[in-house]
Write a protein that holds these residues in place. Structure first.
Motif, mmCIF file in Angstrom:
data_model
loop_
_atom_site.group_PDB
_atom_site.id
_atom_site.type_symbol
_atom_site.label_atom_id
_atom_site.label_comp_id
_atom_site.label_asym_id
_atom_site.label_seq_id
_atom_site.Cartn_x
_atom_site.Cartn_y
_atom_site.Cartn_z
ATOM 1 N N SER A 523 0.829 -1.212 0.000
ATOM 2 C CA SER A 523 0.000 0.000 0.000
ATOM 3 C C SER A 523 0.859 1.257 0.000
ATOM 4 O O SER A 523 0.580 2.231 -0.714
ATOM 5 N N GLU A 524 1.945 1.238 0.809
ATOM 6 C CA GLU A 524 2.822 2.402 0.866
ATOM 7 C C GLU A 524 3.537 2.616 -0.468
ATOM 8 O O GLU A 524 3.713 3.752 -0.926
ATOM 9 N N MET A 525 3.978 1.525 -1.094
ATOM 10 C CA MET A 525 4.661 1.649 -2.378
ATOM 11 C C MET A 525 3.718 2.248 -3.423
ATOM 12 O O MET A 525 4.102 3.132 -4.198
ATOM 13 N N ILE A 526 2.468 1.792 -3.435
ATOM 14 C CA ILE A 526 1.492 2.336 -4.378
ATOM 15 C C ILE A 526 1.259 3.818 -4.095
ATOM 16 O O ILE A 526 1.182 4.648 -5.017
ATOM 17 N N ALA A 527 1.174 4.165 -2.802
ATOM 18 C CA ALA A 527 0.982 5.569 -2.446
ATOM 19 C C ALA A 527 2.174 6.417 -2.886
ATOM 20 O O ALA A 527 2.014 7.550 -3.370
ATOM 21 N N ASP A 528 3.387 5.866 -2.734
ATOM 22 C CA ASP A 528 4.591 6.596 -3.160
ATOM 23 C C ASP A 528 4.588 6.832 -4.670
ATOM 24 O O ASP A 528 4.923 7.923 -5.152
ATOM 25 N N VAL A 529 4.233 5.794 -5.412
ATOM 26 C CA VAL A 529 4.182 5.940 -6.871
ATOM 27 C C VAL A 529 3.155 6.993 -7.264
ATOM 28 O O VAL A 529 3.386 7.826 -8.143
ATOM 29 N N ARG A 530 2.001 6.949 -6.605
ATOM 30 C CA ARG A 530 0.977 7.957 -6.894
ATOM 31 C C ARG A 530 1.488 9.366 -6.615
ATOM 32 O O ARG A 530 1.217 10.314 -7.361
ATOM 33 N N GLN A 531 2.229 9.493 -5.498
ATOM 34 C CA GLN A 531 2.758 10.810 -5.157
ATOM 35 C C GLN A 531 3.749 11.300 -6.211
ATOM 36 O O GLN A 531 3.733 12.463 -6.615
ATOM 37 N N MET A 532 4.626 10.402 -6.669
ATOM 38 C CA MET A 532 5.616 10.803 -7.674
ATOM 39 C C MET A 532 4.933 11.185 -8.981
ATOM 40 O O MET A 532 5.302 12.170 -9.632
ATOM 41 N N LEU A 533 3.937 10.408 -9.377
ATOM 42 C CA LEU A 533 3.212 10.743 -10.600
ATOM 43 C C LEU A 533 2.492 12.068 -10.453
ATOM 44 O O LEU A 533 2.453 12.888 -11.380
ATOM 45 N N ALA A 534 1.907 12.289 -9.287
ATOM 46 C CA ALA A 534 1.196 13.544 -9.057
ATOM 47 C C ALA A 534 2.152 14.728 -9.078
ATOM 48 O O ALA A 534 1.845 15.787 -9.640
ATOM 49 N N MET A 535 3.347 14.559 -8.500
ATOM 50 C CA MET A 535 4.329 15.637 -8.502
ATOM 51 C C MET A 535 4.776 15.972 -9.916
ATOM 52 O O MET A 535 4.899 17.128 -10.302
#
Length: 706
Positions: A523-535
């Protein structure tokens, strides 16, 4: 060579057909243009070198009169060549004459040697050998009455040389007490002007066209000799037409080509102009310098025009990264640079040894699916050697194949490789038919442009590859951040429920907790990827606003504590202030959640301490530190913790910290802060780790948008 030819011709007393057989051997043995004519001055044989010189096949020339090879006034007003040929056949002696020929490269000066071809003691024709004196373009000879009102073309400036001569010739005639002066200037492209003073146009024409003992007109003879001075005491040098008693003629030269002549003269019993020859020579030297300067200026303008064209071409091909648009732009620009009628762009398939058409623009019906072998035809040869070819008459070139329609159409071609990084990506072929062939300067222009074209094609192809790769990555991101997250969510919920099941023993609870930790990692890895894509997607619209660190960290601690995996870990937050303002946004809580979850995950279940205080070292900062009491981080690994994800290898990511800390580093950078990891107990990494974040303090006067 003429003596050998004469011996060879006189060795045969057979009819002319027998000599022709011998001439075929002679033409193949001597590397010189050779033409045979009969007694009526009709062409009956053309050697292969002569075909190349005139740009016409032998079949086209045979049966045409000798005059068809001559240029300008030599066609209309007769030529010393005709007279010399007639003397050759009448006397049986070898003759020579100078004339201007209409060659493939334009009018060219040539010296002709004529050898009679006898039969039964009578000359039935002549063998002509051509020696080109000047292969450049010469002036077009026209009726002087028609050319007198001629005006300089646009490339000649208003205050150019012929205007100065028009002003100064009367002054020279008056000062030296001469009777007349004539200047004839030639310009590139066949344009010329005649300037005269003290003489009628007809008289000027008569003098310039008067022939000397060798049968060459004065204006042509002086360009070869440099200086001709003639008077009544030396009339054997050049006849004096009309009432002219002396003249001095000087060539006007723009090295290496002759550019015209100037003549000064007297009539009647006046003293010879010979006495002023040195003064006049100095004057002509000054005119020659002006001619050279003028030629250099014209060359500079031509080069500037070419550079401007290449600059515009470079802008055109770099305007887009769409491959189809780039290819069409390259064709349009290349054709406009050299006035081509057809253009083809080929791609090279090195693995299969083939060339295929990428795109084309042609007025002919053409099969776009055609394939050529590397090495086949002009295009294939350029692909094989990597070197361009200029073919003034491509239809006569044995390597021409596949691009001529119909195959016997007179054509000129420029074929250049498209080379990038020492690899031939393709071939560009330009063609025009019929008319004036491509010249070397046009070839150089296309050769230079081909470098830009190859770079544009390579960039467009790379961009296409990047778009395909980005599309694939986008698909993987969707699978990861949506589908995998959906699969993991119920697993995580079931594991949380199972963790609270009272019937499980200690060993079973340990297994469930381990599985829950791994599910939480997903879940954390998915959240991190989402954050990077959003940035990255919000790169240009990244906006900041006043944010309280005390509140943000408290919310991050609440999220961590609500997680079943970390709910038993004690979180001790002891800020030294009640409020700490920074410029932040919605990503700021994710930054601290990443650091806190990292401390909980690797802190062996022991308490995690969070501190917040002011720091004035090197500026006004808020310092946040997070301490755990886990196994710590060795020094050699500290430097790799915050590497950007696109620089982080799989092995580094697998060391335990995933991509979360790379997201932290990127966020801190965007907030204008700093982050680092150190030992909780200095010098002993086994006592746990300490993560420190510095963020700039926000004051009300600071900008809200960065």
């Amino acid at each position: 060579m003429s003596d050998q030819v004469g011996d060879e011709a006189y060795r045969h007393a057979e009819p002319f057909g027998g000599v022709a057989v011998n001439i075929q051997h002679l033409a193949s043995a001597i590397d010189a243009p050779l033409v045979v004519i009969d007694r009526s001055l009709q062409i009956v044989f053309v050697g292969p070198v002569a075909e190349e010189l005139f740009g016409r096949a032998a079949d086209e020339l045979i049966g045409t009169p000798l005059r068809s090879l001559l240029a300008g006034c030599f066609v209309r007003h007769g030529s010393p060549v005709i007279a010399a040929v007639e003397r050759c056949m009448a006397t049986g002696e070898i003759q020579s004459a100078t004339t201007t020929l209409q060659t493939l490269r334009g009018p060219s000066r040539a010296r002709l040697t004529m050898v009679p071809s006898p039969s039964d003691g009578q000359a039935t024709g002549a063998i002509l050998f051509f020696n080109i004196i000047d292969g450049g373009e010469m002036a077009r000879y026209e009726d002087p009455k028609e050319r007198l009102p001629w005006e300089a073309p646009e490339t000649i400036e208003v205050d150019d040389l012929h205007a100065a001569l028009d002003r100064e010739l009367p002054h020279v005639v008056e000062v030296l007490d001469l009777d007349f002066a004539i200047a004839q200037l030639f310009y590139s492209g066949g344009c010329f002007v005649m300037i005269y003073h003290g003489i009628e146009p007809g008289g000027a024409r008569e003098l310039l066209e008067s022939t000397g003992p060798d049968g060459i007109p004065l204006d042509q003879a002086v360009m070869e000799a440099g200086t001709i001075i003639s008077d009544i005491d030396s009339c054997d040098i050049h006849p004096l037409p009309g009432d002219i008693t002396s003249f001095a003629a000087f060539s006007l030269r723009e090295r290496p080509r002759s550019r015209g002549c100037i003549v000064f003269g007297r009539r009647g019993e006046a003293p010879s102009v010979r006495q002023y020859s040195r003064i006049l020579q100095v004057l002509c030297s000054q005119i020659n310098i002006s001619l050279r300067n003028h030629a250099l200026n014209m060359e500079r303008k031509r080069r500037n025009t070419q550079l401007h064209g290449l600059y515009e071409a470079s802008k055109a091909v770099s305007r887009s990264l769409d491959l189809n648009e780039v290819l069409h732009t390259i064709i349009d620009v290349a054709m406009s640079l050299v006035d081509a009628e057809n253009c083809f762009l080929f791609e090279v398939d090195h693995e299969q040894g083939k060339l295929r058409i990428l795109t084309m623009k042609t007025r002919y019906a053409f099969d776009p699916t055609i394939e050529l072998d590397i090495g086949e035809g002009l295009v294939g040869m350029v692909a094989f050697t990597g070197k361009g070819i200029l073919a003034p008459r491509a239809d006569l070139d044995p390597w021409t194949k596949g691009l001529m329609n119909p195959p016997d159409t007179p054509s000129s071609m420029i074929v250049v490789p498209l080379v990038f990084n020492d690899q031939v990506l393709g071939v560009m072929s330009l063609e025009k038919t019929p008319g004036v062939p491509f010249d070397h300067s046009q070839y150089e222009l296309i050769e230079t442009f081909s470098v830009q074209a190859a770079m544009a094609i390579n960039n467009a192809q790379m961009f296409d590859d990047l778009k395909r790769t980005a599309s694939t990555l986008q698909m993987f991101n969707v699978l990861l951040t949506h589908d995998v997250a959906n699969f993991n969510s119920p697993i995580h919920s079931y594991l949380e429920m199972l963790l609270r099941e009272p019937t499980l023993d200690e060993r079973q609870l340990r297994y469930v907790r381990s599985a829950l930790v791994q599910s939480d990692n997903i879940s954390e890895m998915i959240a991190d990827v989402r954050q990077m894509l959003a940035m990255r997607s919000n790169e240009k619209g990244w906006s900041l606003e006043s944010t309280d660190l005390v509140k943000v960290i408290g919310e991050a601690i609440g999220d961590i504590s609500s997680n079943a995996v970390y709910e038993d870990i004690e979180m001790m937050f002891q800020p030294s202030v009640e409020r700490a303002l920074v410029l932040g946004n919605s990503f700021l809580k994710g930054l601290f959640y990443n650091i806190l979850s990292n401390a909980c995950k690797y802190g062996n279940g022991r308490p995690v301490s969070i501190g917040l205080e002011g720091c004035d070292e090197g500026g006004a900062w808020w310092k946040v530190f997070v301490e755990d009491r886990g196994r710590g981080i060795p020094d050699e690994r500290k430097a790799r913790l915050f590497k950007r994800f696109d620089q982080l290898s799989t092995s580094h990511a697998a060391e335990g910290h995933g991509i979360g800390l790379s997201v932290v580093a990127e966020l801190v950078r965007r907030y204008g802060g700093q982050v680092w990891a150190e030992d909780r107990v200095p010098g002993d990494h086994t006592q746990g780790a300490r993560f420190t974040v510095l963020l700039p303090r926000y004051e009300p006067s600071d900008l809200l948008e960065v």
